[in-house]
Design an enzyme around this catalytic site. Sequence first.
Site, PDB file in Angstrom:
ATOM      1  N   ALA A 144      95.079  43.860 -35.046  1.00 48.98           N
ATOM      2  CA  ALA A 144      94.106  43.226 -34.222  1.00 48.98           C
ATOM      3  C   ALA A 144      94.675  42.136 -33.286  1.00 48.98           C
ATOM      4  O   ALA A 144      95.828  41.643 -33.574  1.00 48.98           O
ATOM      5  CB  ALA A 144      93.218  42.306 -35.368  1.00 48.98           C
ATOM      6  N   PRO A 145      94.176  42.102 -32.066  1.00 46.49           N
ATOM      7  CA  PRO A 145      92.719  42.863 -31.784  1.00 46.49           C
ATOM      8  C   PRO A 145      92.770  44.180 -31.302  1.00 46.49           C
ATOM      9  O   PRO A 145      91.900  44.947 -31.055  1.00 46.49           O
ATOM     10  CB  PRO A 145      92.106  41.757 -30.559  1.00 46.49           C
ATOM     11  CG  PRO A 145      93.405  41.290 -30.020  1.00 46.49           C
ATOM     12  CD  PRO A 145      94.418  41.075 -31.095  1.00 46.49           C
ATOM     13  N   GLY A 146      94.191  44.733 -30.890  1.00 41.14           N
ATOM     14  CA  GLY A 146      94.209  46.075 -30.361  1.00 41.14           C
ATOM     15  C   GLY A 146      95.063  46.226 -29.169  1.00 41.14           C
ATOM     16  O   GLY A 146      95.257  47.301 -28.819  1.00 41.14           O
ATOM     17  N   ASP A 162     103.697  42.751 -35.279  1.00 35.21           N
ATOM     18  CA  ASP A 162     103.460  41.814 -34.524  1.00 35.21           C
ATOM     19  C   ASP A 162     102.831  40.715 -35.195  1.00 35.21           C
ATOM     20  O   ASP A 162     101.455  40.654 -35.436  1.00 35.21           O
ATOM     21  CB  ASP A 162     102.467  42.457 -33.208  1.00 35.21           C
ATOM     22  CG  ASP A 162     102.214  41.372 -32.319  1.00 35.21           C
ATOM     23  OD1 ASP A 162     102.920  40.627 -31.902  1.00 35.21           O
ATOM     24  OD2 ASP A 162     101.043  41.240 -31.956  1.00 35.21           O
ATOM     25  N   CYS A 219     104.267  35.514 -30.976  1.00 38.50           N
ATOM     26  CA  CYS A 219     103.775  34.725 -29.607  1.00 38.50           C
ATOM     27  C   CYS A 219     104.136  33.293 -29.857  1.00 38.50           C
ATOM     28  O   CYS A 219     103.477  32.490 -29.602  1.00 38.50           O
ATOM     29  CB  CYS A 219     102.628  34.868 -29.367  1.00 38.50           C
ATOM     30  SG  CYS A 219     101.258  34.418 -30.751  1.00 38.50           S
TER      31      CYS A 219
END
Length: 463
Positions: free
Chosen positions: A116-118, A182, A235
Amino acid sequence: MTERTISEFPREFIRQMGELLPEAEIPPFFESLKESVPTSIRINPSKIRQPHLPQHLPIPWAKNAFWLKERPNFTTDPIFHSGAYYVQEASSTFLQHVLENLSLPEENIFLDLCAAPGGKSTLLSTYLGNKGLLIANEVINSRNQVLKENIIKWGLGNTIVTQNDPSHFSGLKESFDLVLVDAPCSGEGMFRKDPDAINEWSEENVQLCASRQRRILDAAVELVRPGGYLIYSTCTFNASENEYNVNYLLDHDRFNGVNIPIVKEWNINKSMVEYGNKVSYTYRFFPHKVNGEGLFMAVFQKIGEAAPVNLSQKRNFRHPHIKQVLPRQLPSPLRFIEEAEIRLFQIGETFFGLPSSFVPEFEKAANLLNIRYFGIELGEVIRDKWIPAHAYALSLLPKENFKYLRLDYDSSLTYLKKKPFSLEKAPKGWLLINYQGLNLGWCKNLGNRINNYYPKTWRIRME
């Protein structure tokens, strides 16, 4: 840059950035965190070829990705709701460049473990096209709903959405050509996008995230087939969530680092990490050097001879909720499935179509995982009446047997707000709402009124 401005950030964060960057880069780095957030998109090449938005500039490391000079109101853009593009942060589209520099087989099975979110899932879906299968997983229910919506909008039908803890994938050991982690992180790279994250940052949270990431990696390393790839990204900037986890992976002694070539002018910080007798390569995006947010990425290949992936099961498919059915149960406009390479499944009264080549993999995954969505939802039967699914409208599947209702901009917004509307001389029956050649969903003309079938939870609430 004044001391007062820098001091708005946590002291320990300032210290760690002093270790990561040369002294001369510290002021411009913190200055960049006060700048406006760059806007970028990645188009869906299955639906459009070029952005319709003005003043766009190509992102050099990702085909189909573009910076925008200004941020438009995406909510009131019907083309956005058609799934023709995804609003994706520029740095994260570097995944496209990585994929193009890996030695992957022609047919692939990918896993996006924290999807998510994709954004990265839809990028992987486009890369796979009709020759691969993606499992996009998200354990948090609210985030899983957003992931599912974005997969439906993208419309390619090559994705299974699951909601599982990474440990639940243990039955799929060495089953994937590529696993993307991720990882959930402390989010330092998104400080200017989410100022509240600055106040929430702490050393304790960094260590908590690093521990959670290693638990996810423990599951992920078992899922990559020999010769396959593991991509790790965050991130955030700190070494605890990045280099230390790279070392943690190399310590498994089953992976080698992969060297991805980059162009100097991209201003991506490429570093070599040595751990024992092994070497890995890391890629960092700093917002004072790249027109994007903070990103860290490293790529690994599992040691061993590549072998064909086989997720198929030996026994006949039996599932408490999902069953295979024959195309003759569908209404005549969908009978194309009888001749297409598509297998039909049913959950309750709802029908789903999945490319036949993916069926063995889907059946094994369905018996091991919590499936939230797969393939293309075609529609449902309610009191012997067929209601086509919104996902079918946004998909790439044939729709020649349906009539279209082409709307202008204002009427399209009325439809997307799920408000009633009327048009003269519209044909009766099920109609595909279309804006500038792109489908937005369904309506049904009953003669005396038109029923709007746009999903209630997706409607535009902005007036």
